[in-house]
Design a protein around this motif. Structure first.
Motif, short mmCIF file in Angstrom:
data_model
loop_
_atom_site.label_atom_id
_atom_site.label_comp_id
_atom_site.label_asym_id
_atom_site.label_seq_id
_atom_site.Cartn_x
_atom_site.Cartn_y
_atom_site.Cartn_z
N ARG A 103 0.80 -1.22 0.00
CA ARG A 103 0.00 0.00 0.00
C ARG A 103 0.84 1.28 0.00
NH1 ARG A 103 -5.06 -1.13 4.18
NH2 ARG A 103 -5.75 -3.09 3.22
N LEU A 104 2.13 1.14 -0.03
CA LEU A 104 3.02 2.31 0.05
C LEU A 104 2.85 3.17 -1.19
CD1 LEU A 104 5.12 3.33 2.10
CD2 LEU A 104 6.88 2.32 0.64
N VAL A 105 2.59 4.45 -0.97
CA VAL A 105 2.37 5.41 -2.06
C VAL A 105 3.56 6.36 -2.20
CG1 VAL A 105 0.93 7.32 -2.86
CG2 VAL A 105 -0.13 5.28 -1.86
N PHE A 106 4.15 6.76 -1.07
CA PHE A 106 5.24 7.73 -1.07
C PHE A 106 6.43 7.15 -0.32
CE2 PHE A 106 7.69 11.03 1.02
CZ PHE A 106 7.86 12.00 0.05
N LEU A 107 7.62 7.22 -0.94
CA LEU A 107 8.85 6.72 -0.30
C LEU A 107 9.98 7.68 -0.59
CD1 LEU A 107 10.47 4.57 1.22
CD2 LEU A 107 10.77 3.36 -0.95
N ASP A 108 10.60 8.19 0.48
CA ASP A 108 11.72 9.13 0.35
C ASP A 108 12.97 8.51 0.93
OD1 ASP A 108 13.44 11.25 0.14
OD2 ASP A 108 12.03 12.74 0.89
N LEU A 109 13.93 8.19 0.07
CA LEU A 109 15.23 7.65 0.48
C LEU A 109 16.35 8.61 0.10
CD1 LEU A 109 14.70 3.96 -0.71
CD2 LEU A 109 14.70 4.75 1.65
N GLY A 110 16.01 9.86 -0.10
CA GLY A 110 16.99 10.85 -0.51
C GLY A 110 17.95 11.23 0.60
N SER A 111 19.10 11.79 0.20
CA SER A 111 20.12 12.28 1.14
C SER A 111 20.58 11.19 2.09
CB SER A 111 19.57 13.49 1.92
OG SER A 111 19.23 14.53 1.04
N ASN A 112 20.92 10.03 1.53
CA ASN A 112 21.51 8.94 2.30
C ASN A 112 22.86 8.58 1.70
OD1 ASN A 112 19.71 7.59 4.57
ND2 ASN A 112 18.28 8.27 2.97
N ASN A 113 23.34 7.37 2.00
CA ASN A 113 24.63 6.92 1.48
C ASN A 113 24.47 5.68 0.61
OD1 ASN A 113 26.06 8.94 2.96
ND2 ASN A 113 25.94 7.66 4.80
N LEU A 114 23.34 5.56 -0.06
CA LEU A 114 23.09 4.41 -0.91
C LEU A 114 24.13 4.34 -2.03
CD1 LEU A 114 19.20 4.61 -1.23
CD2 LEU A 114 20.53 3.08 0.24
N THR A 115 24.56 3.12 -2.37
CA THR A 115 25.55 2.93 -3.42
C THR A 115 24.97 2.20 -4.63
OG1 THR A 115 26.29 0.85 -2.42
CG2 THR A 115 27.43 2.87 -1.76
#
Length: 291
Positions: A103-115
């Protein structure tokens, strides 16, 4: 008497708010303004808090120091529609972490250290409409199947990352895409970028800042050039360039042709040899008859 009442009112309000928060099982140091919202923004958290209400719909965890998310985190929160993990210390996403977020509509993973965004990261999150992955300076790899299954995704932000190239199939797998941000990446104007450039040219209406907002560096001198100054003719030298797959096809085709040619030659030689033996046998029989 009135001054005392005025002094007690804020205190009573604070006590009431605290009691109400505890009654709703709100995590420690977080706020729960309503029954379906948990706000833990900027609390210095180093892990996802415990005792989050199971019926939470909006979970705000931005501006903390959370380094990872348990792979079974979203299994219990089937009603979650809004998840903000912006500005944390996430370096990777455990496989299957987001596959149960139906049911997830909005997901913010910005400004992290993802590679890296590996294949199957989001599983079948068909309800996801907005995905933010921008401002991950170490993000250099997005697998071709990373967004497979996101059939409802309309807004995708991958600006200001470390991307130098992107497989165009990543974008072609998003039928509902309406807005795309790719500016601020160190794109390389090479032959691998040619297909992406062609897709961006055709879908420039999906770029909020247009082609002017995206730059790539020339392979010879590293000079940055806005995509608005380029055209398909800028990549004309790439039309005769073979990829690794093309080279493998050529090599295996050559091997296959050689094998077939050898087998055909062997068959032809065997046939000729048999005819020669039969011819000699016929002549011998004729000579014996004449004698």
């Amino acid at each position: 008497m009135l001054p005392c009442i005025n002094w007690l009112q804020p205190l009573l309000a604070l006590i009431s708010s605290t009691l109400l928060t505890r009654a709703n099982n709100c995590p420690f140091s977080c706020l729960c303004p309503d029954h379906h919202t948990v706000d833990c923004t900027g609390q210095g958290l180093t892990s996802v808090p415990d005792s989050i209400p199971l019926d939470v719909r909006r979970l705000l965890l931005s501006n903390n120091w959370i380094p990872w998310i348990p792979s079974d985190f979203l299994v219990l929160y089937s009603d979650l529609v809004y998840l903000d993990l912006r500005n944390n210390s996430l370096s990777q996403l455990e496989p299957g972490t987001l596959t149960t977020s139906s049911r997830l509509v909005f997901l913010d993973l910005g400004s992290n250290n993802l590679t890296e965004i590996p294949s199957g990261t989001f599983g079948e999150s068909r309800s996801l409409i907005k995905l933010r992955l921008g401002n991950n300076p170490f993000l250099t790899v997005v697998d071709s199947d990373a967004f497979t299954g996101l059939s409802s995704l309309r807004e995708l932000e991958m600006d200001r990352n470390g991307l130098t190239e992107l497989d165009v199939s990543v974008l072609e797998s998003l039928p509902s895409l309406r807005m795309l941000r790719l500016e601020g990446n160190p794109w390389l104007c090479n032959c691998q970028f040619a297909k992406l450039f062609a897709w961006l040219t055709e879908n420039r209406h999906k770029l909020p800042n247009g082609m002017e907002g995206i730059e790539c560096s020339l392979p010879m001198d590293g000079r940055l050039v806005p995509l608005s100054l380029l055209s398909e003719e800028s990549f004309r030298e790439c039309r005769g360039t073979l990829t690794l797959t093309d080279y493998l096809i050529v090599i295996f085709s050559g091997i296959s042709v050689s094998v077939v040619a050898i087998m055909a030659s062997f068959f032809l030689a065997s046939t000729v040899h048999c005819f020669q033996r039969l011819s000699k046998g016929s002549k011998g029989d004729e000579e014996d008859g004449n004698d």
